[in-house]
Design a protein around this motif. Structure first.
Motif, PDB file in Angstrom:
ATOM      1  N   GLU A 135      -4.871  -3.398   7.321  1.00 52.03           N
ATOM      2  CA  GLU A 135      -4.448  -3.962   8.442  1.00 52.03           C
ATOM      3  C   GLU A 135      -3.105  -3.525   8.775  1.00 52.03           C
ATOM      4  N   GLN A 136      -2.244  -3.374   7.872  1.00 52.11           N
ATOM      5  CA  GLN A 136      -0.803  -3.137   8.149  1.00 52.11           C
ATOM      6  C   GLN A 136      -0.045  -2.891   6.867  1.00 52.11           C
ATOM      7  N   MET A 137       1.095  -2.343   7.046  1.00 51.30           N
ATOM      8  CA  MET A 137       1.874  -1.924   5.974  1.00 51.30           C
ATOM      9  C   MET A 137       3.213  -2.153   6.233  1.00 51.30           C
ATOM     10  N   ALA A 138       4.181  -2.571   5.271  1.00 56.59           N
ATOM     11  CA  ALA A 138       5.644  -3.053   5.610  1.00 56.59           C
ATOM     12  C   ALA A 138       6.279  -2.121   4.231  1.00 56.59           C
ATOM     13  N   VAL A 139       7.367  -1.373   4.747  1.00 57.01           N
ATOM     14  CA  VAL A 139       8.270  -0.929   3.753  1.00 57.01           C
ATOM     15  C   VAL A 139       9.596  -1.678   3.468  1.00 57.01           C
ATOM     16  N   ILE A 140      10.005  -1.996   2.217  1.00 53.44           N
ATOM     17  CA  ILE A 140      10.870  -2.878   2.159  1.00 53.44           C
ATOM     18  C   ILE A 140      11.938  -1.939   1.076  1.00 53.44           C
ATOM     19  N   ASP A 141      13.187  -1.730   1.397  1.00 56.43           N
ATOM     20  CA  ASP A 141      14.273  -1.228   0.428  1.00 56.43           C
ATOM     21  C   ASP A 141      14.766  -2.127  -0.583  1.00 56.43           C
ATOM     22  N   VAL A 142      15.597  -1.608  -1.435  1.00 58.58           N
ATOM     23  CA  VAL A 142      16.019  -2.469  -2.656  1.00 58.58           C
ATOM     24  C   VAL A 142      17.019  -3.663  -2.154  1.00 58.58           C
ATOM     25  N   SER A 143      17.359  -3.694  -0.988  1.00 57.40           N
ATOM     26  CA  SER A 143      18.001  -4.953  -0.599  1.00 57.40           C
ATOM     27  C   SER A 143      17.382  -6.108  -0.030  1.00 57.40           C
ATOM     28  N   GLY A 144      15.889  -5.800   0.218  1.00 57.43           N
ATOM     29  CA  GLY A 144      14.750  -6.843   0.618  1.00 57.43           C
ATOM     30  C   GLY A 144      14.823  -6.705   2.074  1.00 57.43           C
ATOM     31  N   LYS A 145      15.298  -5.626   2.845  1.00 63.24           N
ATOM     32  CA  LYS A 145      15.216  -5.541   4.196  1.00 63.24           C
ATOM     33  C   LYS A 145      13.932  -4.824   4.485  1.00 63.24           C
ATOM     34  N   GLN A 146      13.192  -5.082   5.467  1.00 57.99           N
ATOM     35  CA  GLN A 146      12.023  -4.410   5.825  1.00 57.99           C
ATOM     36  C   GLN A 146      12.508  -3.374   6.833  1.00 57.99           C
ATOM     37  N   VAL A 147      12.380  -2.070   6.433  1.00 57.88           N
ATOM     38  CA  VAL A 147      12.783  -0.803   7.212  1.00 57.88           C
ATOM     39  C   VAL A 147      11.610  -0.164   7.935  1.00 57.88           C
ATOM     40  N   LEU A 148      10.281  -0.454   7.624  1.00 62.55           N
ATOM     41  CA  LEU A 148       9.419   0.319   8.239  1.00 62.55           C
ATOM     42  C   LEU A 148       8.184  -0.493   8.326  1.00 62.55           C
ATOM     43  N   ARG A 149       7.313  -0.222   9.441  1.00 58.33           N
ATOM     44  CA  ARG A 149       6.007  -1.111   9.502  1.00 58.33           C
ATOM     45  C   ARG A 149       5.060  -0.311  10.335  1.00 58.33           C
ATOM     46  N   ALA A 150       3.820  -0.584   9.688  1.00 58.51           N
ATOM     47  CA  ALA A 150       2.667   0.352  10.406  1.00 58.51           C
ATOM     48  C   ALA A 150       1.449  -0.519  10.446  1.00 58.51           C
ATOM     49  N   THR A 151       0.700  -0.367  11.512  1.00 60.06           N
ATOM     50  CA  THR A 151      -0.246  -1.326  11.664  1.00 60.06           C
ATOM     51  C   THR A 151      -1.772  -0.741  11.882  1.00 60.06           C
ATOM     52  N   ASP A 152      -2.910  -1.244  11.802  1.00 53.54           N
ATOM     53  CA  ASP A 152      -4.218  -0.595  12.276  1.00 53.54           C
ATOM     54  C   ASP A 152      -4.533   0.893  11.184  1.00 53.54           C
ATOM     55  N   LEU A 153      -4.297   0.511  10.004  1.00 54.82           N
ATOM     56  CA  LEU A 153      -4.237   1.660   8.939  1.00 54.82           C
ATOM     57  C   LEU A 153      -5.690   2.052   8.863  1.00 54.82           C
ATOM     58  N   GLY A 154      -6.556   1.213   8.654  1.00 55.28           N
ATOM     59  CA  GLY A 154      -7.974   1.550   8.423  1.00 55.28           C
ATOM     60  C   GLY A 154      -8.067   1.892   6.799  1.00 55.28           C
ATOM     61  N   LYS A 155      -8.917   2.694   6.483  1.00 55.06           N
ATOM     62  CA  LYS A 155      -8.963   3.108   5.053  1.00 55.06           C
ATOM     63  C   LYS A 155      -8.294   4.032   4.462  1.00 55.06           C
ATOM     64  N   GLN A 156      -7.760   5.162   5.294  1.00 57.08           N
ATOM     65  CA  GLN A 156      -7.139   5.932   4.726  1.00 57.08           C
ATOM     66  C   GLN A 156      -6.162   6.699   5.914  1.00 57.08           C
ATOM     67  N   GLY A 157      -5.198   7.241   5.727  1.00 53.26           N
ATOM     68  CA  GLY A 157      -4.436   7.848   6.853  1.00 53.26           C
ATOM     69  C   GLY A 157      -2.997   8.223   6.203  1.00 53.26           C
ATOM     70  N   THR A 158      -2.103   8.560   7.159  1.00 52.69           N
ATOM     71  CA  THR A 158      -0.799   9.031   6.723  1.00 52.69           C
ATOM     72  C   THR A 158       0.377   8.132   7.620  1.00 52.69           C
ATOM     73  N   VAL A 159       1.373   8.077   7.002  1.00 53.99           N
ATOM     74  CA  VAL A 159       2.807   7.338   7.632  1.00 53.99           C
ATOM     75  C   VAL A 159       3.873   8.265   7.588  1.00 53.99           C
ATOM     76  N   SER A 160       4.483   8.360   8.694  1.00 59.34           N
ATOM     77  CA  SER A 160       5.785   9.434   8.555  1.00 59.34           C
ATOM     78  C   SER A 160       6.771   8.674   8.086  1.00 59.34           C
ATOM     79  N   LEU A 161       7.528   9.073   7.010  1.00 58.59           N
ATOM     80  CA  LEU A 161       8.778   8.256   6.465  1.00 58.59           C
ATOM     81  C   LEU A 161      10.123   9.183   6.970  1.00 58.59           C
ATOM     82  N   ASP A 162      10.063   9.822   8.134  1.00 58.50           N
ATOM     83  CA  ASP A 162      11.260  10.406   8.530  1.00 58.50           C
ATOM     84  C   ASP A 162      12.275   9.624   8.650  1.00 58.50           C
TER      85      ASP A 162
END
Length: 483
Positions: A430-457
């Protein structure tokens, strides 16, 4: 200030140690050394400075001035037995391991679930009160040595009651303090030469005459009591690790990390393969909004910090009955025993009870008593994190995993793109959150399905944890690096 050649006096026949009654060598943060010299110019000599660290020759008066800085925490300096050792300590060091922490996985769901349900805050309270009852555990007092010997007896009795013949407890005597340390070892069944360690210090202090009354309930009876509860639960669940696990109660942390420094140096000199070290020093004062604060000082391991965050996101998220909230803070130079392990090239981390600006104001005084906190509910959360860390890093062969484990997620990061694929499941992401080593959420993506890609630019170079949530609210976590 003239250097005094005879820094410490030993009575060889009795082993009496006159601790820091003469000026002594140490290392500390370079900026702290400069500020301390401005305040007490006759009490500190800066010998050399490298990499923002200074080797110094310091008086007891100046050491107490550093020690009383509660925001800094701990002594704020690291004792060194000679000028040569102080100078050598500020030289760059090579890592002892090759970033093995990044290979740590999370797949022991059933074992962790069983262990978390068994954590009992009352046991932690009883142990804190027992340690507080010594009156003082200042490293030169007889009661300090007795507290270590009694802890050794307790740990041995726990192992014997559990019928464990793979467990040993030893006393480690030191050169620079009369107080010993205690070390419990659970030998690894498959990889005994690989070690994971949790430690804390068992000594206490209340500088001046008050060292006769230094109960040290939070600093650090709470940490030792938390570790003891981790051990108890591991024995109750018959946990047999593949890697060797050790629990350490260090002497003389309060006078410059003396006990842990000698042990970590010995491990380093003997090329002991310590994959990760975690410090429990003050686990029970609810000074801040979150339960756990990951320390992010430069000498701490970003890899290991990311793994601790990964564990909490996986096992202790908001939907878990064992929820642990977390934040980050900094404790500055040489603030606790994990520094000794980092200083010897090992991966080290220090989860703490509060933001340091809001930590227990009673430490290092006669007022550091258990009634300040009133219960051990907070320390029980640290025990749960400790269990997760040990069970997942040491592993065991005879455990099943949950229906949806991290192995069901293919995960690749390349060219600033994250590629994912969920295997063997009727669930979807359903969703993905990316967290850095300071504990801060720096990226969020939703509606991911079973496979796909997310840009980290949008992400800068560094270490991150990706937390995937499925439609049925299961969690999958992955560590990764952006180069």
């Amino acid at each position: 200030m003239k250097k005094i050649l005879l820094l410490f006096v030993f009575t060889l026949t009795t082993g009496v140690f006159l601790a820091q009654e003469q000026p002594f060598y140490a290392t500390m943060d370079a900026n702290d050394a400069v500020e301390l010299q401005k305040e007490l110019p006759e009490d500190i000599q800066i010998i050399a400075t490298k990499r923002n660290q200074s080797a110094v020759f310091i008086s007891e008066k100046a050491a107490h001035a550093m020690h009383q800085n509660v925001v800094t925490h701990g002594p704020g300096y690291v004792f060194k037995a000679s000028e040569e050792k102080a100078l050598r300590a500020i030289e760059p060091k090579k890592p002892k391991t090759e970033r093995r922490v990044l290979n740590f996985t999370i797949d022991q769901d059933d074992a962790v679930a069983e262990a978390l349900d068994l954590v009992n805050a009352q046991n932690i309270e009883d142990q804190i009160l027992e340690l507080q009852g010594y009156g003082t555990r200042y490293h030169t007092r007889a009661s300090a040595e007795q507290s270590v010997l009694d802890l050794k007896d307790k740990w041995e009795a726990m192992a014997q009651a559990a019928g464990r013949n793979d467990v040993s407890v030893r006393i480690v005597n030191h050169v620079n303090t009369p107080m010993p340390s205690a070390v419990m070892t659970i030998e690894g069944a498959e990889s005994p030469d690989e070690y994971v360690i949790i430690g804390g210090h068992i000594d206490s202090t209340a500088p001046g005459a008050n060292n006769d009354v230094a109960p040290g309930a939070d600093d650090d009876a709470s940490g030792i009591s938390t570790i003891t509860e981790v051990v108890r639960v591991l024995f109750e669940t018959d946990f047999v690790p593949n890697r060797t696990v050790e629990f350490m109660a260090f002497a003389a942390e309060e006078i410059g990390l003396v006990g842990s420094a000698e042990i970590a140096e010995e491990y380093s000199n003997n090329n002991i393969n310590v994959l990760a070290y975690v410090q429990f020093d003050m686990t029970n004062y609810p000074g801040s909004a979150n339960d756990v604060y990951i320390t992010t000082d430069s000498y701490n391991s970003n890899d290991l910090n990311a793994y601790l965050i990964e564990l909490m996101e996986y096992y202790n998220n908001v939907s878990s009955e064992h929820e642990i909230t977390y934040g980050t803070t900094a404790c500055n130079y040489g603030c606790s025993d994990h520094f000794s392990w980092a200083d010897n090239g090992y991966e080290a981390a220090f989860p703490f009870e509060a933001n340091f600006s809001e930590s227990n104001p009673n430490i290092h005084t006669a007022g550091d008593t258990y009634d300040v906190t009133g219960d051990a509910f907070k320390a029980a959360k640290f025990a749960k994190l400790g269990l997760e860390f040990i069970i997942e890093t040491a592993k065991t062969n005879n455990l099943s995993v949950s229906e949806l484990s991290n192995d069901n997620l293919d995960f690749i990061v390349a060219n600033n793109t994250l590629t994912y694929s969920l295997k063997n499941s009727s669930d979807v992401l359903e969703q993905m959150a990316v967290i850095d080593v300071s504990g801060k959420q720096v990226l969020r993506a939703t509606d991911l399905g079973k496979q796909g890609t997310v840009s980290l630019d949008r992400l800068s170079q560094g270490f991150y944890v990706a937390v995937f949530t499925t439609e049925t609210n299961k969690k999958l976590t992955k560590k990764f690096i952006v180069n």
